[in-house]
Design an enzyme around this catalytic site. Structure first.
Site, PDB file in Angstrom:
ATOM      1  N   ASN A  20      63.876  76.298  67.284  1.00 47.40           N
ATOM      2  CA  ASN A  20      64.535  77.544  67.639  1.00 47.40           C
ATOM      3  C   ASN A  20      65.597  77.313  68.717  1.00 47.40           C
ATOM      4  OD1 ASN A  20      65.279  80.143  68.208  1.00 47.40           O
ATOM      5  ND2 ASN A  20      63.204  80.955  68.272  1.00 47.40           N
ATOM      6  N   ASP A  21      65.147  77.087  69.950  1.00 54.46           N
ATOM      7  CA  ASP A  21      66.109  76.953  71.045  1.00 54.46           C
ATOM      8  C   ASP A  21      67.084  75.783  70.844  1.00 54.46           C
ATOM      9  OD1 ASP A  21      64.912  79.082  72.196  1.00 54.46           O
ATOM     10  OD2 ASP A  21      63.713  77.926  73.622  1.00 54.46           O
ATOM     11  N   VAL A  22      66.624  74.698  70.213  1.00 57.35           N
ATOM     12  CA  VAL A  22      67.481  73.516  70.095  1.00 57.35           C
ATOM     13  C   VAL A  22      68.608  73.713  69.078  1.00 57.35           C
ATOM     14  CG1 VAL A  22      65.667  71.932  70.830  1.00 57.35           C
ATOM     15  CG2 VAL A  22      66.009  72.350  68.396  1.00 57.35           C
ATOM     16  N   VAL A  23      68.582  74.813  68.320  1.00 61.20           N
ATOM     17  CA  VAL A  23      69.690  75.098  67.402  1.00 61.20           C
ATOM     18  C   VAL A  23      70.338  76.443  67.741  1.00 61.20           C
ATOM     19  CG1 VAL A  23      68.892  73.725  65.444  1.00 61.20           C
ATOM     20  CG2 VAL A  23      68.047  76.054  65.727  1.00 61.20           C
ATOM     21  N   ASN A  24      70.096  76.938  68.959  1.00 63.44           N
ATOM     22  CA  ASN A  24      70.600  78.269  69.316  1.00 63.44           C
ATOM     23  C   ASN A  24      72.053  78.191  69.780  1.00 63.44           C
ATOM     24  OD1 ASN A  24      71.079  80.799  70.323  1.00 63.44           O
ATOM     25  ND2 ASN A  24      69.061  80.994  71.283  1.00 63.44           N
TER      26      ASN A  24
END
Lengths: 458, 97
Positions: A385-389
């Site tokens: 999630n966060d690493v592709v935000n």
């Protein structure tokens, strides 16, 4: 003679440890390296057993047997998905061992012999401090990873001030002990160390565990190095320095990969204060069924998988590998994009995928894969999630602004495998989900991949 | 300042330097095995626990020593086994089932 023998053994094992660690710089040489290091350990242990102070062996053998009986299952049977928990637990054991050695040494010198040099006292102070902090801190990390404790940061008013005050008291007491080695003060340091370990880790959120685990690795090493100073034992100093340095370096790499400072990780209580960002506009996502997704994948020529902690939770790594093989049979190129902080410890995703038989030359680091993302037909985000935000690139108000990300949004099509639209760990909304070229495939990652694989076989 | 401290600091500094040189070259791919390997190596505190557990320093020291020996042995045995198990999995070519 005995003295020379022990020192020769320690010299040989130091050399073997360093050469062994160097093996880890290349995957092909890594196994030989760890075997060399293991031999080094054996040499050091055998060498120590001739020490002139050892008068009875029954207790030693008892301890060695208990340790081996517990150690073998911890080495052979723990599933790879439990690696972060296992590493946290082993840091706790390491910290405990060193702290106990420190207490025993204090008792021997200061209480039984009634004399302790200032130098030994100072070293012992740092040894028990780092050892106790590592012990309880790692246990807290273990609890959070295991789900016994809440993964959310636990904070209360004035917590940082209390932690800092305790830290200062501890350091002041250690300095005081150097001049007045009183038992009361020494045991206060032991107690404060245990408390500090808890207070330092409890406010840190689960997503920041990679940094915490690295720091605990580092503290365990520093404790061992301090014990080397106290016991005038060079191999302890060398190994402690290697361990402490390695943990610290990894912690720096992890923090950089999140674009956060140490201070922010340690005292920021990330993920709690951030209310889910909402601009009031009802945004809609486009969902895809498994059949749609499979049809799309069949027509792709280049696919990139971005794995995250969700893949580990759902244990989907084997299903991912099966999908990779099915796609490769159709002549489709499949690569994996690995973010440095994906998962709960450094290298988490690599270990899981290696376990599922994914060849390591398919695992590409973020910086290496990002330039080619625009040419990728389908980017499959599995439990990340966060690493592709993309908000990390564009939205200055976002809590993760500035964090380097994998450019999933730049690929031609993005499939996000996700349980539901519930907010991610840090409670930050992810604009990626609402993009024109994004399709959500809802469901448990493993089940989704199994149905996807069934479709691909048709 | 005692000689012991100065000598120890030399060893510490040089080890940190050697460690830094090696560890910066470890690829991110192997960061988990690196961590479990350094953890296994820091189980070297076992050598200090051994002397305390088997030494003639009184009952309390023996008890603390035995617990320390057990805890450090868990890390040594478990740490080397699991690191080797992990490294065994890293392959360039997949294994045919």
């Amino acid at each position: 003679m005995r003295f020379q023998l022990i020192h020769l053994a320690y010299f040989a094992s130091s050399l073997l440890f360093i050469v062994g660690l160097r093996g880890l710089t290349r995957p092909e040489a890594a196994r030989r390296g760890i075997i060399l290091a293991g031999v080094g350990m054996l040499v050091a242990i055998i060498g120590t057993l001739v020490h002139q102070d050892i008068i009875s062996y029954q207790w030693i053998i008892g301890g060695l047997i208990i340790g081996t009986v517990v150690g073998i299952p911890m080495g052979l049977w723990i599933p790879m998905t439990k690696m972060p928990e296992r590493i946290a637990l082993s840091h706790a054991f390491g910290g405990l061992a060193v702290a106990l050695v420190g207490v025993a040494e204090y008792v021997r010198h200061a209480i039984m012999q009634g004399h302790i040099t200032q130098f030994t006292m100072g070293a012992l102070g740092f040894e028990v401090f780092f050892g106790t902090v590592t012990f309880t801190g790692s246990l807290m990390a273990f609890g959070k990873l295991q789900g016994v404790l809440s993964g959310r940061p636990q904070t209360f008013k004035g917590q940082n001030a209390l932690t800092l005050a305790m830290l200062a008291t501890c350091l002041a007491l250690i300095v005081y002990l150097i001049f007045n080695p009183l038992p009361g003060f020494f045991y206060t340091v032991v107690g404060l160390g245990f408390l500090l370990g808890v207070l330092l880790v409890v406010p840190i959120g689960g997503a920041d565990m990679p940094v915490v685990i690295c720091l605990m690795n580092s503290y365990a090493g520093l404790a061992a190095a301090a014990s080397g100073f106290a016991l005038d034992n060079n191999i302890l100093i060398i190994c402690g320095a290697l361990d402490g340095g390695s943990g610290f370096l990894l912690a720096v790499i992890m923090s950089k990969a999140m674009n956060r400072s140490f201070r922010n990780v340690m005292f920021g209580a990330f993920g709690q204060l951030e209310a889910a960002v909402s601009d009031g506009v009802q945004k809609s996502v486009k969902a895809f069924t498994v059949e749609d997704a499979a049809e799309f994948l069949k027509n792709a020529s280049s696919v990139v998988v971005v794995p995250g902690y969700g893949m580990a939770v759902s244990q989907a790594q084997h299903a991912v590998h099966e999908m990779q093989e099915l796609l490769e049979e159709k002549g489709i190129e499949v690569r994996y994009a690995i973010h440095p902080v994906a998962g709960r410890m450094p290298g988490h995703m690599n270990v899981l995928l290696a376990e599922a038989n994914v060849p390591y030359d398919h695992l590409i680091e973020m910086d290496a894969i990002n330039p080619s993302m625009p040419t990728v037909d389908v980017c499959l985000v599995i439990g990340a999630n966060d690493v592709v935000n993309p908000a990390a690139r564009t939205d200055k108000s976002s809590a993760i602004y500035g964090m380097p990300i994998i450019d999933a949004d730049k690929s031609k099509m993005v499939f996000v495998l996700k349980r539901s639209m519930a907010a991610g760990f840090a409670g930050i909304d992810n604009p990626l989900f609402y993009l024109e070229n994004t399709r959500m495939v809802f469901g448990d990652a493993k089940n989704t991949l199994h149905s996807l694989n069934a479709e691909l076989k048709k | 300042m005692s000689d012991q401290l100065i000598f120890g600091l030399y060893i510490f500094m040089l080890s940190v330097f050697v460690g830094y040189q090696i560890i910066t070259k470890v690829p991110a791919l192997l960061h988990t095995p690196l961590m479990s390997a350094t953890n296994a190596i820091s189980g070297i505190s076992l050598v200090a626990s051994l002397v305390i557990a088997g030494g003639k320093y009184g009952k309390l020291s023996t008890i603390l020593g035995v617990i320390a020996v057990a805890a450090a042995t868990i890390n040594v045995v478990g740490g080397f086994l699991i690191t080797d198990r992990m490294l065994k999995m890293f392959r360039r070519k997949p294994v045919k089932k």
